[in-house]
Design an enzyme around this catalytic site. Structure first.
Site, PDB file in Angstrom:
ATOM      1  N   ASP A   7       0.863  -1.190   0.000  1.00  4.25           N
ATOM      2  CA  ASP A   7       0.000   0.000   0.000  1.00  4.25           C
ATOM      3  C   ASP A   7       0.897   1.236   0.000  1.00  4.25           C
ATOM      4  O   ASP A   7       2.084   1.157   0.329  1.00  4.25           O
ATOM      5  CB  ASP A   7      -0.912   0.026   1.234  1.00  4.25           C
ATOM      6  CG  ASP A   7      -1.892   1.213   1.187  1.00  4.25           C
ATOM      7  OD1 ASP A   7      -2.450   1.479   0.105  1.00  4.25           O
ATOM      8  OD2 ASP A   7      -2.074   1.896   2.211  1.00  4.25           O
ATOM      9  N   SER A   8       0.291   2.366  -0.374  1.00  7.07           N
ATOM     10  CA  SER A   8       1.041   3.622  -0.317  1.00  7.07           C
ATOM     11  C   SER A   8       1.433   3.954   1.123  1.00  7.07           C
ATOM     12  O   SER A   8       2.337   4.738   1.348  1.00  7.07           O
ATOM     13  CB  SER A   8       0.183   4.756  -0.878  1.00  7.07           C
ATOM     14  OG  SER A   8      -0.985   4.879  -0.086  1.00  7.07           O
ATOM     15  N   TYR A  39      -0.899   8.576  -2.544  1.00 11.04           N
ATOM     16  CA  TYR A  39      -0.821   8.369  -3.991  1.00 11.04           C
ATOM     17  C   TYR A  39      -2.004   9.035  -4.708  1.00 11.04           C
ATOM     18  O   TYR A  39      -1.943   9.274  -5.905  1.00 11.04           O
ATOM     19  CB  TYR A  39      -0.881   6.871  -4.310  1.00 11.04           C
ATOM     20  CG  TYR A  39       0.432   6.123  -4.194  1.00 11.04           C
ATOM     21  CD1 TYR A  39       1.518   6.639  -3.499  1.00 11.04           C
ATOM     22  CD2 TYR A  39       0.563   4.875  -4.798  1.00 11.04           C
ATOM     23  CE1 TYR A  39       2.708   5.919  -3.398  1.00 11.04           C
ATOM     24  CE2 TYR A  39       1.748   4.151  -4.708  1.00 11.04           C
ATOM     25  CZ  TYR A  39       2.815   4.679  -4.009  1.00 11.04           C
ATOM     26  OH  TYR A  39       3.978   3.966  -3.917  1.00 11.04           O
ATOM     27  N   GLY A  40      -3.074   9.257  -3.951  1.00 10.65           N
ATOM     28  CA  GLY A  40      -4.339   9.692  -4.566  1.00 10.65           C
ATOM     29  C   GLY A  40      -4.284  11.016  -5.298  1.00 10.65           C
ATOM     30  O   GLY A  40      -5.190  11.339  -6.053  1.00 10.65           O
ATOM     31  N   CYS A  70      -4.161  -1.391  -2.335  1.00 12.92           N
ATOM     32  CA  CYS A  70      -4.225   0.049  -2.561  1.00 12.92           C
ATOM     33  C   CYS A  70      -5.097   0.230  -3.796  1.00 12.92           C
ATOM     34  O   CYS A  70      -4.705  -0.166  -4.899  1.00 12.92           O
ATOM     35  CB  CYS A  70      -2.813   0.586  -2.808  1.00 12.92           C
ATOM     36  SG  CYS A  70      -2.751   2.334  -3.204  1.00 12.92           S
ATOM     37  N   ASN A  71      -6.277   0.787  -3.600  1.00 13.85           N
ATOM     38  CA  ASN A  71      -7.188   0.980  -4.739  1.00 13.85           C
ATOM     39  C   ASN A  71      -6.601   1.934  -5.753  1.00 13.85           C
ATOM     40  O   ASN A  71      -6.815   1.792  -6.953  1.00 13.85           O
ATOM     41  CB  ASN A  71      -8.515   1.559  -4.246  1.00 13.85           C
ATOM     42  CG  ASN A  71      -9.277   0.558  -3.421  1.00 13.85           C
ATOM     43  OD1 ASN A  71     -10.103  -0.171  -3.945  1.00 13.85           O
ATOM     44  ND2 ASN A  71      -8.987   0.496  -2.145  1.00 13.85           N
ATOM     45  N   CYS A 194     -11.026   2.747  -0.647  1.00 11.30           N
ATOM     46  CA  CYS A 194      -9.639   3.074  -0.305  1.00 11.30           C
ATOM     47  C   CYS A 194      -9.353   2.293   0.962  1.00 11.30           C
ATOM     48  O   CYS A 194     -10.154   2.317   1.906  1.00 11.30           O
ATOM     49  CB  CYS A 194      -9.493   4.578  -0.056  1.00 11.30           C
ATOM     50  SG  CYS A 194      -7.905   5.031   0.697  1.00 11.30           S
ATOM     51  N   THR A 195      -8.215   1.605   0.991  1.00  6.78           N
ATOM     52  CA  THR A 195      -7.962   0.714   2.132  1.00  6.78           C
ATOM     53  C   THR A 195      -7.659   1.481   3.427  1.00  6.78           C
ATOM     54  O   THR A 195      -7.619   0.881   4.493  1.00  6.78           O
ATOM     55  CB  THR A 195      -6.821  -0.277   1.820  1.00  6.78           C
ATOM     56  OG1 THR A 195      -5.692   0.467   1.335  1.00  6.78           O
ATOM     57  CG2 THR A 195      -7.266  -1.292   0.796  1.00  6.78           C
ATOM     58  N   HIS A 196      -7.450   2.793   3.328  1.00  4.56           N
ATOM     59  CA  HIS A 196      -7.321   3.578   4.563  1.00  4.56           C
ATOM     60  C   HIS A 196      -8.690   3.767   5.246  1.00  4.56           C
ATOM     61  O   HIS A 196      -8.736   4.000   6.456  1.00  4.56           O
ATOM     62  CB  HIS A 196      -6.749   4.967   4.274  1.00  4.56           C
ATOM     63  CG  HIS A 196      -5.263   5.010   4.048  1.00  4.56           C
ATOM     64  ND1 HIS A 196      -4.666   4.489   2.934  1.00  4.56           N
ATOM     65  CD2 HIS A 196      -4.262   5.535   4.815  1.00  4.56           C
ATOM     66  CE1 HIS A 196      -3.349   4.707   3.011  1.00  4.56           C
ATOM     67  NE2 HIS A 196      -3.086   5.331   4.142  1.00  4.56           N
TER      68      HIS A 196
END
Ligand code: DGL
Length: 270
Positions: A7-8, A39-40, A70-71, A194-196
């Site tokens: 992931d970022s 990254y978004g 990470c989407n 978003c995985t966050h």
């Protein structure tokens, strides 16, 4: 037999946690590109460069299979990675498909033509790069017809989570939900794309109201990974050791990760 999770930053730990709970004996190497999160707000070429750098590091750690938890990387770089970069003996899997299969009531890998599904109005919350890629809508169109998707780019939420500022993250989530509701007053389902965002799941649910079904990815990805490894046992790589790698400050990242997962997590420099 290690598997890589990328992931970022810290968001992929939601996926790590679900995978670890489902497969406690599976060695997992986690890579967080915390120095370059979020990254978004980056463009597709930049995301491709950074994601492939991380994947190569995960190969070095003995992971032949890497999950892009990470989407944003899945949306902006996965297709290019799979079509023109990846060697035949390695696999990189994204996180969109398991979620869309769950929402469209499909079992794993069901590639039958798109059909009508129960949900008609779906709110998508994701990073600006994921929203502008329209990757979610593209994958959904392969599987379902007649679903109206309203996407909300949730600027600032990932930064606040990476900095450990929960109060700010909650306030931003509430204002993004309000903005979404102005465009789509009554969504039936909401996707945390978003995985966050699972760290903020309660705030999303509270702001959306109890009638909205909130889908998040961690458990769904863990289930489909288990299934994949059973069918492709050769994709368990040679690595034996679990570890947490970061491009950021290992001390700071470890402290945030420990707080989020509520157990001691030690990151080392990537
Ligand atoms: N957790 C990530 C995602 O799923 C990345 C967010 C970001 O770095 O902007 O999209």
């Amino acid at each position: 037999m290690a598997v890589g999770i990328f992931d970022s930053g810290l968001g992929g730990l939601t996926v790590y946690d679900a995978v670890h709970a489902a497969m406690p004996d599976q060695p997992i190497v986690y890579f967080g590109d915390n120095a370059h999160a979020p990254y978004g707000v980056r463009d597709a070429d930049d995301i491709f460069e950074k994601t492939t750098f991380a994947i190569e590091r995960l190969w070095e750690a003995g992971c032949d299979l890497v999950i892009l938890a990470c989407n944003t990387a899945s949306a902006a770089a996965l297709r290019r990675i799979q079509e023109s970069w990846l060697p035949a003996d390695k696999r990189v899997l994204g996180v969109f498909v398991p979620l869309i299969e769950a929402m469209t009531e499909r079992s794993w890998g069901d590639n039958s033509p798109p059909r009508e599904v129960a949900v008609k109005h779906v709110a998508l919350f994701a990073t600006p790069a994921t929203v502008s890629s329209r990757a979610f809508q593209r994958e959904l169109a392969f599987r379902a017809i007649g679903v109206d998707v309203e996407a909300q780019a949730c600027g600032g939420v990932v930064d606040a989570i990476e900095e450990g500022d929960t109060i700010l993250a909650q306030a931003l989530v509430r204002s993004h939900v309000e903005a979404l509701k102005r465009k789509m007053p009554n969504p039936e389902a909401a996707i945390l794309g978003c995985t966050h965002y699972p760290w903020m799941a309660e705030t999303f649910q509270d702001a959306l109201g109890p009638d909205v079904k909130v889908y998040s990815q961690a458990k769904l990805v863990a289930e489909s990974l288990g299934d994949y490894l059973e069918r492709h046992p050769n994709m368990r790589g040679s690595g034996q050791e679990s570890m947490f790698l970061t491009t950021g400050d290992p001390k700071l990242v470890s402290a945030h990760a420990t707080r989020f997962l509520r157990r001691e997590i030690q990151f080392i420099s990537a």
